[in-house]
Scaffold this motif. Sequence first.
Motif, PDB file in Angstrom:
ATOM      1  N   THR A  63     -13.547 -11.960 -15.629  1.00 32.96           N
ATOM      2  CA  THR A  63     -12.689 -10.840 -15.979  1.00 32.96           C
ATOM      3  C   THR A  63     -11.525 -10.801 -15.005  1.00 32.96           C
ATOM      4  OG1 THR A  63     -12.676  -8.461 -16.474  1.00 32.96           O
ATOM      5  CG2 THR A  63     -13.940  -9.162 -14.564  1.00 32.96           C
ATOM      6  N   VAL A  64     -10.405 -10.217 -15.417  1.00 34.44           N
ATOM      7  CA  VAL A  64      -9.199 -10.225 -14.592  1.00 34.44           C
ATOM      8  C   VAL A  64      -8.545  -8.847 -14.615  1.00 34.44           C
ATOM      9  CG1 VAL A  64      -7.759 -11.056 -16.506  1.00 34.44           C
ATOM     10  CG2 VAL A  64      -6.997 -11.389 -14.145  1.00 34.44           C
ATOM     11  N   THR A  65      -8.021  -8.433 -13.470  1.00 33.93           N
ATOM     12  CA  THR A  65      -7.303  -7.177 -13.358  1.00 33.93           C
ATOM     13  C   THR A  65      -6.119  -7.361 -12.430  1.00 33.93           C
ATOM     14  OG1 THR A  65      -7.498  -4.811 -12.830  1.00 33.93           O
ATOM     15  CG2 THR A  65      -8.693  -6.342 -11.402  1.00 33.93           C
ATOM     16  N   SER A  66      -5.137  -6.490 -12.517  1.00 29.93           N
ATOM     17  CA  SER A  66      -3.957  -6.605 -11.668  1.00 29.93           C
ATOM     18  C   SER A  66      -3.427  -5.228 -11.327  1.00 29.93           C
ATOM     19  CB  SER A  66      -2.870  -7.421 -12.382  1.00 29.93           C
ATOM     20  OG  SER A  66      -1.768  -7.652 -11.533  1.00 29.93           O
ATOM     21  N   ASP A  67      -3.032  -5.044 -10.068  1.00 32.97           N
ATOM     22  CA  ASP A  67      -2.450  -3.789  -9.615  1.00 32.97           C
ATOM     23  C   ASP A  67      -1.252  -4.074  -8.726  1.00 32.97           C
ATOM     24  OD1 ASP A  67      -3.617  -1.113 -10.297  1.00 32.97           O
ATOM     25  OD2 ASP A  67      -5.471  -2.158  -9.822  1.00 32.97           O
TER      26      ASP A  67
ATOM     27  N   LEU B  45      -5.179 -13.618  -6.690  1.00 33.15           N
ATOM     28  CA  LEU B  45      -3.817 -14.108  -6.529  1.00 33.15           C
ATOM     29  C   LEU B  45      -2.993 -13.015  -5.861  1.00 33.15           C
ATOM     30  CD1 LEU B  45      -3.236 -15.508 -10.147  1.00 33.15           C
ATOM     31  CD2 LEU B  45      -3.795 -16.864  -8.108  1.00 33.15           C
ATOM     32  N   LEU B  46      -2.003 -13.415  -5.074  1.00 36.12           N
ATOM     33  CA  LEU B  46      -1.126 -12.462  -4.395  1.00 36.12           C
ATOM     34  C   LEU B  46       0.328 -12.802  -4.674  1.00 36.12           C
ATOM     35  CD1 LEU B  46      -0.475 -10.242  -2.235  1.00 36.12           C
ATOM     36  CD2 LEU B  46      -0.523 -12.100  -0.548  1.00 36.12           C
ATOM     37  N   SER B  47       1.078 -11.820  -5.175  1.00 38.07           N
ATOM     38  CA  SER B  47       2.530 -11.937  -5.278  1.00 38.07           C
ATOM     39  C   SER B  47       3.138 -10.800  -4.474  1.00 38.07           C
ATOM     40  CB  SER B  47       2.992 -11.857  -6.737  1.00 38.07           C
ATOM     41  OG  SER B  47       2.547 -12.991  -7.458  1.00 38.07           O
TER      42      SER B  47
ATOM     43  N   THR C 260       5.536 -15.558  -3.062  1.00 32.66           N
ATOM     44  CA  THR C 260       6.086 -14.666  -2.048  1.00 32.66           C
ATOM     45  C   THR C 260       7.586 -14.886  -1.969  1.00 32.66           C
ATOM     46  OG1 THR C 260       6.013 -14.023   0.301  1.00 32.66           O
ATOM     47  CG2 THR C 260       5.527 -16.329  -0.212  1.00 32.66           C
ATOM     48  N   VAL C 261       8.339 -13.770  -2.015  1.00 30.10           N
ATOM     49  CA  VAL C 261       9.797 -13.817  -1.963  1.00 30.10           C
ATOM     50  C   VAL C 261      10.285 -12.709  -1.034  1.00 30.10           C
ATOM     51  CG1 VAL C 261      10.002 -14.760  -4.303  1.00 30.10           C
ATOM     52  CG2 VAL C 261      10.064 -12.291  -3.962  1.00 30.10           C
ATOM     53  N   ARG C 262      11.573 -12.758  -0.708  1.00 35.47           N
ATOM     54  CA  ARG C 262      12.183 -11.730   0.120  1.00 35.47           C
ATOM     55  C   ARG C 262      13.387 -11.157  -0.623  1.00 35.47           C
ATOM     56  NH1 ARG C 262      12.882 -11.219   6.152  1.00 35.47           N
ATOM     57  NH2 ARG C 262      11.632 -13.115   6.312  1.00 35.47           N
ATOM     58  N   GLY C 263      13.512  -9.814  -0.607  1.00 33.86           N
ATOM     59  CA  GLY C 263      14.649  -9.187  -1.261  1.00 33.86           C
ATOM     60  C   GLY C 263      14.459  -7.689  -1.395  1.00 33.86           C
ATOM     61  N   GLY C 264      15.547  -6.958  -1.436  1.00 30.30           N
ATOM     62  CA  GLY C 264      15.476  -5.520  -1.599  1.00 30.30           C
ATOM     63  C   GLY C 264      15.150  -4.808  -0.307  1.00 30.30           C
ATOM     64  N   ASP C 265      14.794  -3.523  -0.451  1.00 27.69           N
ATOM     65  CA  ASP C 265      14.590  -2.687   0.736  1.00 27.69           C
ATOM     66  C   ASP C 265      13.191  -2.112   0.842  1.00 27.69           C
ATOM     67  OD1 ASP C 265      14.654  -0.914  -1.347  1.00 27.69           O
ATOM     68  OD2 ASP C 265      16.247   0.359  -0.529  1.00 27.69           O
ATOM     69  N   ARG C 266      12.262  -2.579   0.000  1.00 23.57           N
ATOM     70  CA  ARG C 266      10.898  -2.064   0.064  1.00 23.57           C
ATOM     71  C   ARG C 266       9.885  -3.160  -0.242  1.00 23.57           C
ATOM     72  NH1 ARG C 266      10.370   2.612  -4.251  1.00 23.57           N
ATOM     73  NH2 ARG C 266      12.335   3.221  -3.287  1.00 23.57           N
TER      74      ARG C 266
ATOM     75  N   THR D 260       1.627  -7.231  -5.464  1.00 23.61           N
ATOM     76  CA  THR D 260       0.846  -7.346  -6.697  1.00 23.61           C
ATOM     77  C   THR D 260      -0.326  -8.273  -6.452  1.00 23.61           C
ATOM     78  OG1 THR D 260       2.771  -6.980  -8.123  1.00 23.61           O
ATOM     79  CG2 THR D 260       0.837  -8.019  -9.126  1.00 23.61           C
ATOM     80  N   ILE D 261      -1.519  -7.756  -6.679  1.00 19.41           N
ATOM     81  CA  ILE D 261      -2.725  -8.577  -6.578  1.00 19.41           C
ATOM     82  C   ILE D 261      -3.372  -8.681  -7.951  1.00 19.41           C
ATOM     83  CG2 ILE D 261      -5.111  -8.587  -5.700  1.00 19.41           C
ATOM     84  CD1 ILE D 261      -4.052  -7.724  -3.024  1.00 19.41           C
ATOM     85  N   THR D 262      -3.707  -9.892  -8.323  1.00 13.95           N
ATOM     86  CA  THR D 262      -4.463 -10.152  -9.547  1.00 13.95           C
ATOM     87  C   THR D 262      -5.834 -10.651  -9.126  1.00 13.95           C
ATOM     88  OG1 THR D 262      -2.447 -10.719 -10.757  1.00 13.95           O
ATOM     89  CG2 THR D 262      -4.542 -11.476 -11.689  1.00 13.95           C
ATOM     90  N   ALA D 263      -6.855  -9.907  -9.497  1.00 14.94           N
ATOM     91  CA  ALA D 263      -8.206 -10.215  -9.035  1.00 14.94           C
ATOM     92  C   ALA D 263      -9.082 -10.669 -10.194  1.00 14.94           C
ATOM     93  CB  ALA D 263      -8.826  -8.986  -8.370  1.00 14.94           C
ATOM     94  N   PHE D 264      -9.980 -11.600  -9.885  1.00 15.29           N
ATOM     95  CA  PHE D 264     -10.902 -12.145 -10.883  1.00 15.29           C
ATOM     96  C   PHE D 264     -12.329 -11.771 -10.497  1.00 15.29           C
ATOM     97  CE2 PHE D 264      -7.186 -14.812 -10.640  1.00 15.29           C
ATOM     98  CZ  PHE D 264      -6.826 -14.972 -11.965  1.00 15.29           C
ATOM     99  N   GLY D 265     -13.124 -11.442 -11.508  1.00 13.09           N
ATOM    100  CA  GLY D 265     -14.509 -11.088 -11.274  1.00 13.09           C
ATOM    101  C   GLY D 265     -15.434 -11.809 -12.236  1.00 13.09           C
TER     102      GLY D 265
END
Length: 330
Positions: free
Chosen positions: A49-53, A93-95, A130-136, A140-145
């Motif tokens: 199963t997969v979820t993302s927040d 996964l981590l973005s 992973t990228v750099r940009g903006g001011d904040r 985003t993590i996508t997790a598998f179970g």
Amino acid sequence: MTAGKPDGVSRTGEFEFIAQSLAPLAAGYEGAFGLTDDAALLAMSSGLTVTSDTLVQGVHFRNEDPLDLVARKALRVNVSDLVAMAAKPHAFLLSIVWPETVAADDQMRFVDGLAADAHQYSMPLIGGDTVRGGDRLVITITAFGEVERPLRRSGARPGDRVFVSGTIGDGWLGLHADDLDLPDPVRNVLKDRYMLPQPPVALIEALRATATAGLDVSDGLAADADHLSTTSGAGIDLQLASVPVSAAARQWLVKQANQTDAMVSLITGGDDYEMLFCVADHQVDQMMSAAIDVRIDVTEIGLICDGSGVRVFDEKGDIVQILKTGFTHF
């Protein structure tokens, strides 16, 4: 002309946007469950199963929050979604979008926190971006179970008894702890509950064996009960006095002039990351025994009934009016 959002800005709520605009994109994929659950099944035969927040600085966490704790919370809210489906954490996964001004020390603090929880939950990082940009900072993590038969929100039936794990309201109080008239040690306990939720992973096997429906409490107990009610097509009666609160929250409660209003704040605040779930009457003893075995506190707070929607009752049996049931992202 009335005050509101500027012309052209969407006024559609979060859940309406998902149902009306995004759910049609999931049509035909059985494991997406119409985008009504906490996670999706990658393939009905896969057992994954997969979820993302996504967490956005200034929206889901404060600018001053330590980044090691932010990283840990980012992973834990995904773990909570997996628990909601009775899925064992597997990998993630981590973005991440770093602000232009991020310091190298802050990046390493983030990595150290993430590593600690990846180890705690036995969830290796397997990719991302992973990228750099903006001011904040945006995470985003996508997790598998792993799960053979996911627990869904749609299985509750009239007569099922409604339970919640842990305590409710600590996360909301922790968010506002600096403004509360409480001793520093108590405020620190609440802050910890806000920054480091404790999804009840040890309860997964009990949920698999006994629960008919469930979801995690993230938007607020009242709001998430309404999600379960809607998806199951049944009503839910909740007893406000039965909702479990911690010793720290009780210290805040006793200082409030109106106890009912104060309890409503606790059940609508969100950031609990506990489990709200239903159990058929004949399986309650089995579930309670299993919860005791893994040392997870569970409390009966209501009943699934005919009809629709959520009714909250006070100690006198009167219905409590709740204007806003919980947090929304829109």
